[in-house]
Design a protein around this motif. Structure first.
Motif, PDB file in Angstrom:
ATOM      1  N   GLN A  67       0.708 -10.125  18.668  1.00  0.00           N
ATOM      2  CA  GLN A  67       0.709  -8.789  19.259  1.00  0.00           C
ATOM      3  C   GLN A  67       1.049  -7.718  18.221  1.00  0.00           C
ATOM      4  O   GLN A  67       1.147  -6.544  18.550  1.00  0.00           O
ATOM      5  N   GLY A  68       1.244  -8.148  16.979  1.00  0.00           N
ATOM      6  CA  GLY A  68       1.672  -7.241  15.919  1.00  0.00           C
ATOM      7  C   GLY A  68       0.526  -6.746  15.072  1.00  0.00           C
ATOM      8  O   GLY A  68      -0.499  -6.299  15.574  1.00  0.00           O
ATOM      9  N   ILE A  69       0.681  -6.883  13.765  1.00  0.00           N
ATOM     10  CA  ILE A  69      -0.242  -6.269  12.822  1.00  0.00           C
ATOM     11  C   ILE A  69      -1.625  -6.909  12.838  1.00  0.00           C
ATOM     12  O   ILE A  69      -1.770  -8.114  12.820  1.00  0.00           O
ATOM     13  N   ALA A  70      -2.614  -6.058  12.932  1.00  0.00           N
ATOM     14  CA  ALA A  70      -4.021  -6.446  12.838  1.00  0.00           C
ATOM     15  C   ALA A  70      -4.708  -5.355  12.027  1.00  0.00           C
ATOM     16  O   ALA A  70      -4.493  -4.169  12.270  1.00  0.00           O
ATOM     17  N   LEU A  71      -5.502  -5.754  11.051  1.00  0.00           N
ATOM     18  CA  LEU A  71      -6.155  -4.787  10.165  1.00  0.00           C
ATOM     19  C   LEU A  71      -7.667  -4.922  10.286  1.00  0.00           C
ATOM     20  O   LEU A  71      -8.201  -6.036  10.224  1.00  0.00           O
ATOM     21  N   HIS A 119       0.833  -1.201   0.000  1.00  0.00           N
ATOM     22  CA  HIS A 119       0.000   0.000   0.000  1.00  0.00           C
ATOM     23  C   HIS A 119       0.871   1.256   0.000  1.00  0.00           C
ATOM     24  O   HIS A 119       0.594   2.208  -0.735  1.00  0.00           O
ATOM     25  N   ALA A 120       1.917   1.253   0.799  1.00  0.00           N
ATOM     26  CA  ALA A 120       2.811   2.414   0.860  1.00  0.00           C
ATOM     27  C   ALA A 120       3.466   2.672  -0.495  1.00  0.00           C
ATOM     28  O   ALA A 120       3.561   3.824  -0.923  1.00  0.00           O
ATOM     29  N   SER A 121       3.888   1.615  -1.186  1.00  0.00           N
ATOM     30  CA  SER A 121       4.516   1.817  -2.492  1.00  0.00           C
ATOM     31  C   SER A 121       3.497   2.307  -3.520  1.00  0.00           C
ATOM     32  O   SER A 121       3.826   3.126  -4.374  1.00  0.00           O
ATOM     33  N   TYR A 122       2.246   1.822  -3.438  1.00  0.00           N
ATOM     34  CA  TYR A 122       1.189   2.329  -4.321  1.00  0.00           C
ATOM     35  C   TYR A 122       0.952   3.819  -4.067  1.00  0.00           C
ATOM     36  O   TYR A 122       0.775   4.595  -4.993  1.00  0.00           O
ATOM     37  N   ASN A 168      -8.090   0.293   1.803  1.00  0.00           N
ATOM     38  CA  ASN A 168      -8.339   1.676   1.412  1.00  0.00           C
ATOM     39  C   ASN A 168      -7.640   2.676   2.328  1.00  0.00           C
ATOM     40  O   ASN A 168      -7.930   3.861   2.299  1.00  0.00           O
ATOM     41  N   GLY A 169      -6.739   2.173   3.153  1.00  0.00           N
ATOM     42  CA  GLY A 169      -6.030   3.029   4.090  1.00  0.00           C
ATOM     43  C   GLY A 169      -6.643   3.007   5.472  1.00  0.00           C
ATOM     44  O   GLY A 169      -6.043   3.479   6.434  1.00  0.00           O
ATOM     45  N   ALA A 170      -7.845   2.449   5.579  1.00  0.00           N
ATOM     46  CA  ALA A 170      -8.529   2.385   6.873  1.00  0.00           C
ATOM     47  C   ALA A 170      -9.143   1.022   7.155  1.00  0.00           C
ATOM     48  O   ALA A 170      -9.183   0.583   8.297  1.00  0.00           O
TER      49      ALA A 170
END
Length: 109
Positions: free
Chosen positions: A63-67, A24-27, A90-92
């Motif tokens: 304990q790390g990434i959760a979306l 997402h960051a590279s997009y 979508n960033g959120a």
């Protein structure tokens, strides 16, 4: 939603990429006007918090990434080990498209 299809997905090499949002960051760097970015998420599971919000949680780092997931989550998917998940970010919030589980390919769209 949640329909199981036969057939395995190709082997996705997630390698050292621990952050599924790196895509997402590279997009966003290349085209900041694009709102939805396709993601291939590494092994994880779908969980629901106390408020009823659905989350995709990485399997290797509880304990790390959760979306957060957009919309309601099919209860039959909760806690299921997912080898890979295709989604739009979508960033959120995530819009889940499909996942690979021990039962086969799951259509989540």
């Amino acid at each position: 939603m949640g329909e199981v299809m036969s057939g395995a997905w190709p082997d996705f090499s997630f390698g050292a990429a621990k952050d599924p949002l790196a895509t997402h960051a590279s997009y966003q760097d290349a085209a900041p006007w694009i709102t939805d970015c396709p993601l291939m998420l590494p092994p994880g599971a779908i969980l629901v918090d106390d408020r009823g919000t659905g989350w995709w949680q990485a399997a290797d780092d509880p304990q790390g990434i959760a979306l957060p997931i957009s919309g309601a989550v099919n209860q039959t998917l909760l806690g299921l080990d997912l080898a890979a998940t295709a989604a739009l970010w979508n960033g959120a919030r995530l819009d889940l498209l499909a996942a690979q589980s021990g039962f086969g390919r799951l259509d989540l769209s």
